[in-house]
Every structure is written in structure tokens, then in C-alpha cells.
Design an enzyme around this catalytic site. Structure first.
Site: not given
Lengths: 422, 66
Positions: A239, A276, A278, A314, A318, A346-347, A375
Site C-alpha cells: 500500500g 509491495p 505498485r 486507471r 480511479y 466508444c465511452e 495496474y
């Protein structure tokens, strides 16, 4: 030391020009730096030196077997959350006795695979899951080593979708039920209690939540020892936040994190497991993409690039920030414009950034999105029938493709038109 | 009576426009499906896969712990 930097006006990954990779592999693709993986792992390892510990790399951050093998050679274990990730870790040569199995919903097949491999520890998230592990272990005549993941009700995490340690989150055993859970585990015939686990979130940018959670669990360990449970591992999760380039305060230095953990756990007499993910892989990778079109809108310009939200989720998921740069360095006096950088999906959420000030970029130019090593590829999908994009690992002046790009036919081959329509 | 005829005319006209927009006149608005075209590949993306095949050809998967 950055391993994605300009040399003679061209951005390189270590000593390979990104333009060369784009020409030979095609865009979009992920490009990773071996030197950065090694550096990050060693920085973390040195930060926690002196602690009896295992560094179990969080496979979900970047699960390519080429990356796992790189980390395995440095001594990393693995934190896996599915049977698939378990197989990846084993395939990449990570010893089973360095693998911890986390996740809220392990199936009996997955439990059996992990038991067969004789992994280090199952991080158990509920009593029904404990019973499932006990049932499978009994059938296999096996004693399953377990830790309960406890939920310390501590607020942390850079975004509400990556906070995992509050009581309303789905993770872990409720704090006030933890002692009872251990009592139940003790009564199970094929369960061996070996530890305790806590993981409060991801991209945490200050040390206080870690301190709070570790101290709280430390007190619980004392109680559990007093109750006769042999707690010898304390998995403190991962984290630790990393810099993405838009922070107002710098994330904690790993050495300060290590010193804090050392101080808090020195009297606990347990092995510490770190997870760990990220921190190791985030800044070891970039997303390399090409500008397909520059569209002049009514009140803004759009850079339509060949990467999309299915490749890097991401920003859509997020609201994450990724630093964006052109691969060819621009003159300092180059005109600056504001762009919305968007993908072809298409978003409307297929938007990497809005109103970002960038030096003027033209159609056909290559750009990079930094800090895409975690990620990124591991969350990618084939939405809009866009094939998964290649992953490329660079080492000094050479590179290899470590995940190939499927063809459209590869995608269609896994599907079928039912007989009644033919 | 005159007004009645006029509204009928507009009703028929609207229906024709609507049917036309929905493609019901017999013209498909989407390109034909790719199901039977097994040779379809994105040509400009295949070179990376050649590099991949070349580099994995002689490798043994590590997998020493299973």
C-alpha cells in the site's frame, strides 16, 4: 535515477530508443525497464534490512511471468490472489514456500492447487472460507498454514476504490470477531494457525495509517499469544504510495517506512511479510502510444491516441493521473496547448486526461504515459475487441517482447456460433 | 377534411423516414461480419509477434517448483 529519459532528444528505455520499439513491435505497447525493477526491489529490501522478513511481491500489480522471473532472481516471494496468479508465480520460478495466497473468494480448486504446491500461508478472509480450506486439506491429508486477514477499521488509500481497511469494506475478519475466529480455527482438524494479516489499502501517501494499523494488530497479537495461538508471521500487506507526478506532498520514503515498521514490530517476535506491488513496478513501466488524430473541438483540442481505457484503465476507474510526454523532445519555446487525451473506445470515460497543458503535438507522433508499470497491463481487457497490447522488457541495450499481441482471429477462435444458427 | 389529408401525408412521410433510418428498407447499415474470413489479421501489428516467437523459441519455462 530514471531509466526512461531523453538521450539526444529521443526518449529511451535504458539504452533502447522508444521509437525503435514502436517501429518494430507496433503501438500501443507497454515498455518496462529491468534496471528500474531491480533498483526498486533493492531499495525496498535495503529499507527493511534488519527485519526478519519476506518480501512477497504483489503479483496483481504486474503479473507478467517475465517480470516475476526478474523479481524471483532478486529473492522476491509472491502475494497471489487467484489460482492463475499462483500458476504464474510458480512458472516464473518463485519458490512455493515464499508464496502467500490472499483474496476474499478462494475456490476449492484454487485451495487444492495451493495446497498441492505447499505454499507458505493462506490469508483467510472469512469463517466459511476457513471451513473450505479445512475441508480440502482434510481430503488431502494436509495441514494448511493460515493467517486471518483482520480488518482494523483504519481509513487509508489514495482513492475510495482502493481503500480496503475500513469496516464497511469487504475485506478481512471484523475487528471485534478476530479472537473468536482464531478460536474456531484452533478447533479445525487440518488448520495450522501461523500468522495474522492486515492490508489497509493502496497508494497511501502518509505513514500514520500504517502506524495505526500495525500498532492495533500488535496488541491483538499479544492477546492471541496469551490465548495460546502460535502467531509467528505478521503480514502487513502493501500500500505504500508512489509518485505519479501530480502530488502535493511526496509519498513516504521507503526507508522511513522500513524504520517505522522496524520500530513497531521489534518486540513482536514474528516474521514480517511485506506485499509491495505498485512501489516495485509502478515507475518501472510506461505506455507507449501513437497519436492517431488531432481533433479541433469547439472549445478544446483532442489528442486521439491508439491506446485506450481497455489498455490502461486507471484514469477511467480511479480518475488517476499519468504524466504524458512526447517521445521526441520539443524545443523549449515550442507552443503549449491544452489537450484532452482520449482513446478510440466508444465511452466518454475513455479519457486519459482533460485540459492538460502539453507542448504542441502532431498527428503520428509518439507519446508516453509514465508510471504505467503497475495496474496497467494486469488490468487490461479486450473491450471493443481490441487485442491485448504487447509488453516489452528492456535490459540495457536489448529488449524482448514478453507478451505478444493476439490477432483478431485469436480472439474469435475462443468464441463459437451455436449449431442452431448454422 | 383538408386538414385530415394533410396530417395523413405527414404521418406517412414520418413513417418512411423512420423506416429508412432503421435500415428496414433492406440495406444493412453495418459492414458484413468477419466470421468466415479466417485470413483477417492486422498486418502492421504482426512484427512484434515475430520478435516474440524468435525469443521464446528455445527457452525452457522455469517452473521448477511444481
Amino acid at each position: 535515477m530514471r531509466h526512461f529519459e531523453f538521450k539526444n532528444g529521443e526518449m529511451h528505455a535504458e539504452n533502447v530508443p522508444l521509437a525503435k520499439i514502436a517501429a518494430e513491435v507496433g503501438t500501443p505497447c507497454y515498455v518496462y525497464s529491468t534496471a528500474t525493477f531491480e533498483r526498486h526491489f533493492n531499495v525496498f529490501k535495503n529499507s527493511v534490512s534488519g527485519i526478519n522478513s519476506l518480501i512477497a511481491y504483489s503479483v496483481k500489480a504486474n503479473s507478467n511471468i517475465g517480470i516475476l522471473a526478474t523479481l524471483s532472481k532478486l529473492g522476491a516471494g509472491a502475494d497471489v490472489v487467484s489460482g492463475g496468479e499462483l500458476q504464474r508465480a510458480l512458472t516464473a520460478g518463485i519458490p512455493a514456500n515464499k508464496i502467500v495466497f490472499s483474496g476474499v473468494g478462494k475456490t476449492k480448486h484454487e485451495i487444492e492447487a495451493a495446497a498441492n504446491a505447499k505454499i507458505k500461508i493462506f490469508n483467510v478472509e472469512s469463517i466459511p472460507e476457513l471451513y473450505a480450506i479445512n475441508e480440502v486439506a482434510a481430503r488431502m491429508n494436509y495441514l494448511a498454514p493460515i493467517a486471518f486477514r483482520v480488518n482494523p477499521d483504519v481509513t487509508a488509500g489514495g482513492h475510495k476504490k482502493i481503500s480496503t481497511g475500513k469496516k464497511e469494506d469487504k475485506f478481512g475478519i471484523a475487528w471485534n470477531k478476530a479472537e473468536h475466529a482464531y478460536a474456531i480455527a484452533k478447533s479445525c482438524s487440518n488448520i495450522e494457525i501461523v500468522g495474522i494479516d492486515v492490508h489497509i489499502g493502496s497508494q497511501i501517501d502518509h505513514l500514520e495509517p500504517f502506524e495505526k494499523a500495525i500498532s492495533k494488530v500488535g496488541n491483538l497479537i499479544k492477546k492471541l499469544h496469551a490465548n495460546g495461538h502460535n502467531i509467528r508471521c505478521f503480514d502487513i500487506g502493501g500500500g505504500l504510495g508512489i509518485p505519479y507526478g501530480n502530488e502535493t506532498i511526496a509519498p513516504p520514503d521507503p526507508s522511513n517506512y522500513g524504520a517505522m515498521v522496524k520500530q513497531l514490530t521489534k518486540k513482536m517476535n514474528v516474521e514480517i511479510i511485506f506485499e509491495p506491488g505498485r512501489m516495485i513496478s509502478g515507475n518501472a513501466g510506461i505506455l507507449l502510444s501513437k497519436v492517431l488524430y488531432v481533433k479541433k473541438g469547439e472549445d478544446r483540442n483532442f489528442l486521439i491516441i491508439d491506446a485506450a481505457m481497455n489498455d490502461l484503465l486507471r484514469p477511467a476507474l480511479y480518475d488517476a493521473f499519468h504524466e504524458i510526454e512526447p517521445v521526441r523532445k520539443k524545443p523549449e519555446k515550442e507552443q503549449v496547448e491544452k489537450y484532452d487525451v482520449v482513446g478510440p473506445i466508444c465511452e466518454s470515460s475513455d479519457t486519459f486526461t482533460k485540459s492538460r497543458k502539453l507542448s504542441k503535438i502532431n498527428q503520428g507522433e509518439l507519446i508516453v504515459m509514465h508510471t504505467a508499470g503497475a495496474y496497467g497491463a494486469s488490468q487490461s481487457s479486450q473491450y471493443n475487441t481490441r487485442p491485448l497490447i504487447p509488453e516489452v522488457l528492456v535490459k540495457d541495450n536489448k529488449y524482448e517482447v514478453i507478451r505478444k499481441r493476439p490477432t483478431i482471429n485469436d480472439i474469435l477462435k475462443s468464441e463459437n456460433i451455436p449449431n442452431w444458427l448454422i | 377534411m383538408k386538414n385530415y389529408r394533410k396530417s395523413n401525408f405527414f404521418l406517412i412521410l414520418n413513417t418512411l423516414i423512420l423506416l429508412s433510418a432503421c435500415g428496414i428498407r433492406g440495406e444493412l447499415k453495418t459492414p458484413p461480419p468477419l466470421w468466415n474470413n479466417t485470413s483477417f489479421e492486422l498486418e502492421h501489428l504482426t512484427s512484434g509477434n515475430e520478435i516474440f516467437q524468435a525469443t521464446v523459441k528455445n527457452k525452457i519455462i522455469i517452473q521448477k517448483n511444481i
